[in-house]
Write a protein that holds these residues in place. Structure first.
Motif, short mmCIF file in Angstrom:
data_model
loop_
_atom_site.label_atom_id
_atom_site.label_comp_id
_atom_site.label_asym_id
_atom_site.label_seq_id
_atom_site.Cartn_x
_atom_site.Cartn_y
_atom_site.Cartn_z
N ASP A 433 0.72 -1.31 0.12
CA ASP A 433 -0.39 -0.02 -0.12
C ASP A 433 0.61 0.93 -0.24
N GLU A 434 -0.23 2.28 0.06
CA GLU A 434 1.34 3.45 -0.58
C GLU A 434 1.69 3.86 1.20
N THR A 435 1.58 3.11 2.27
CA THR A 435 2.80 3.65 3.31
C THR A 435 3.36 2.60 3.39
N GLY A 436 3.95 1.63 2.26
CA GLY A 436 5.13 0.41 2.03
C GLY A 436 4.82 -0.36 3.22
N THR A 437 4.04 -0.47 4.29
CA THR A 437 4.58 -1.85 4.66
C THR A 437 3.01 -2.47 5.11
N VAL A 438 2.41 -2.32 4.36
CA VAL A 438 1.01 -3.79 4.18
C VAL A 438 0.68 -3.98 2.42
N ASP A 439 1.23 -5.55 2.66
CA ASP A 439 1.14 -6.35 1.78
C ASP A 439 -0.97 -6.20 0.78
N VAL A 440 -0.53 -5.65 -0.64
CA VAL A 440 -1.70 -5.62 -1.17
C VAL A 440 -1.45 -6.55 -2.50
N VAL A 441 -2.26 -6.90 -2.91
CA VAL A 441 -2.57 -7.07 -4.39
C VAL A 441 -3.65 -7.08 -4.83
N PRO A 442 -2.97 -7.41 -6.11
CA PRO A 442 -4.25 -6.41 -7.76
C PRO A 442 -5.37 -6.79 -6.99
#
Ligand code: HEM
Length: 536
Positions: A433-442
């Motif tokens: 995510d934009e914080t660079g700490t939380v995994d996201v998958v498209p």
């Protein structure tokens, strides 16, 4: 002249019934409704598209066709899906129908949501029937033996079970880093050894393979190459003329040799399983996949089936994991900013006094994202393992006949510009995510965020083990060393190609390239010695 006799028109129910039945039969036998196969390139009469398929790296041609046929996909009923360009097309290979799936949506609809009819494999005569007597789970048809093997494989490789193999994988990562720093020019061989060793130790719970010259590495590689070569279309005439399978051995040296190889391979796998059993009896066994097979309830797999299931994991896991590690080195060489960012994260979380361990994983989101991006950017099995359709099917108005071979074009799916806008760049940030700490998958990309482990009921059963190996090897590598440019004799920087790939049958990896692997600090070797002593 014509004479019309009204009397003859009297209603005879039997005659009428006979007429209706006959007309229905004629219609059923002779009327073939025009079913539209998915669109595809125009081919020759009879031979179809045989000559349009390149011998290697077919995924590249498939991806071009994906673009070409994108516009013809019949989705008028769902205009919102028009965004999915070229999701499905078909080919005719001398009468054999081949259907290629090119998007997460279509693989989800067919390989996952219709998995009861899309989970079979095609017939592999040499690789499946002669060399391995149908004992290799990856080539098994969708039947009872596959179900038994898959259940046993899942029991020993699911996310919880795989955690038990982490201590051995940590040791193995230390061996990898140590070897690479002592002999950096042979880094590719060391990755090969490390992949073989990490799978071997998890499967049999035995000490890691320490040297790239260990004869076991050669035996595992021979097994893998023999199988992948045999599974390649066109390797053996018997795949085109199945009747040749019944030739006596005297007239078919390839068959005799294949059967001899099967006996030797069985002896090797049974010997390894017997060793695990004697270690268990002596109370000295480490957790391993083989131990879970030995402890399975009676009436599951026969001893021979169990020994082949364990051995198969070596073949399925070694080449793929080694390929993915090579992609990692290439990406770090071409994207130094990504490497520096990853090293900064490791230094902040792990520090410089010890090697990374699995408990660090939760605090290393950028490393987790790099692993996903390595698998997405250059998938090591860009066409996966083919499926066979078990029943006639219709999809979005297209007809998919029973017996069609189905390929998931993993390369095209991972490079779909509507899902990954900068698809050709190596950009781990896409998985955070934009914080660079939380995994996201498209959206639509499943739990992993890419298609590289396959789909549905036949998704890679070793993916937890593979993800663990990639995490600990990549984190340890970046903790200890940097991947820098190599220079030619004139002093010019050698820039490896991001697109030059080596096709080894089912698996594809970057073509050999030069780079300089340097320790990150002068005392890294000393630190490594301390770390190794703690691990041993
Ligand atoms: C980077 C590493 C790996 C990649 C990219 C990978 C990829 C794949 C793919 C694409 C398939 C076919 C799935 C399908 O048909 O949809 C597959 C199947 C399989 N993989 Fe992996 N794999 C990896 C590592 C491993 C490891 C480490 C093991 C074992 C320890 C393993 C064991 C298997 C087996 C047994 C199958 C066959 C499953 C079946 O047919 O039911 N793989 N893998």
């Amino acid at each position: 002249m014509f004479h019309f006799d009204v009397e003859s028109l009297h209603f005879d129910p039997w005659r009428t019934l006979a007429l209706v039945v006959s007309v229905t039969l004629v219609v059923l036998i002779f009327y073939k409704p025009k079913h539209n196969l998915p669109p595809g390139p125009k081919g020759l009469p009879v031979l179809g598209n045989v000559f349009q398929l390149p011998k290697t790296q077919q995924f590249r041609r498939f991806t071009e066709w994906k673009e070409e046929f994108g516009m013809t996909f019949n989705l008028q009923s769902k205009p919102e899906l028009m965004i999915l360009a070229g999701p499905i097309f078909s080919l005719n290979i001398a009468g054999q129908k081949l259907v290629v799936l090119n998007s997460h949506k279509v693989t989800g609809d067919l390989l996952e949501r219709r998995s009861t009819i899309y989970s079979d494999r095609p017939r592999f005569i040499m690789a499946g029937e002669i060399l391995t007597r149908n004992l290799v789970i990856s080539f098994c048809g969708y039947g009872d033996l596959w179900r038994k093997m898959r259940k046993a494989a899942y029991e020993g490789l699911n996310v919880r079970a795989a955690e038990a193999y982490q201590p051995l994988q940590e040791k193995d990562a230390a061996v990898l880093v140590d070897n690479v720093l002592k002999d950096p020019n042979s880094w590719a061989d060391h990755l090969e050894r490390s992949a073989a060793s990490t799978v071997f130790t998890a499967v049999y719970g035995m000490e890691s393979i320490k040297s790239k010259d260990d004869p076991l590495v050669a035996r595992i590689n021979d097994f893998v190459h023999r199988l992948t070569r045999a599974a390649m279309p066109g390797s053996y005439l018997v795949e085109i003329l199945p009747i040749m399978k019944h030739l006596p051995e005297a007239l078919a040296p390839w068959k005799k040799e294949g059967m001899e190889w099967h006996r030797k391979q069985t002896a090797m796998f049974q010997g390894l399983l017997a060793k695990v059993k004697s270690q268990m009896n002596a109370g000295q066994a480490k957790p391993s996949f083989a131990a879970t097979l030995i402890e399975q309830k009676p009436n599951q797999l026969s001893p021979k089936e169990a020994s082949w299931l364990a051995g198969t994991m070596l073949a399925a896991g070694t080449e793929t994991t080694a390929g993915a590690l090579t992609v990692f080195v290439l990406a770090m060489r071409l994207y130094p900013d990504v490497m520096k960012k990853a090293q900064a994260e490791i230094d902040a979380v792990v520090g410089r006094d010890r090697l990374p361990i699995f408990q660090d994983q939760a605090q290393l989101p950028y490393i987790r994202a790099i692993i996903k991006e390595v698998l997405r950017w250059r998938p090591v099995t860009p066409l996966g393992v083919p499926r066979r359709v078990m029943k006639d099917d219709f999809y979005e108005g297209y007809f998919i006949p029973e017996g069609s071979l189905v390929f998931a074009n993993i390369w095209a799916i991972n490079h779909d510009p509507t899902v990954f806008p900068d698809h050709d760049e190596f950009r781990p940030e896409g998985y955070l995510d934009e914080t660079g700490t939380v995994d996201v998958v498209p959206a639509e990309t499943g739990n992993e965020g890419h298609a590289s482990y396959g789909f549905g009921r036949r998704i890679c059963v070793g993916l937890n083990l593979a993800n663990q190996a990639l995490f600990i090897d990549i984190a340890s590598f970046l903790w200890a060393a940097s991947i820098e440019p190599a220079y030619d004799k004139t002093g010019a920087e050698i820039v490896p190609s991001a697109m030059k790939l080596l096709d080894e049958g089912v698996a594809v990896r970057p073509a050999p390239f030069q780079c300089n692997i340097v320790p990150r600090s002068e005392d890294v070797n000393a630190m490594l010695e301390v770390a190794k002593r703690k691990l041993w």
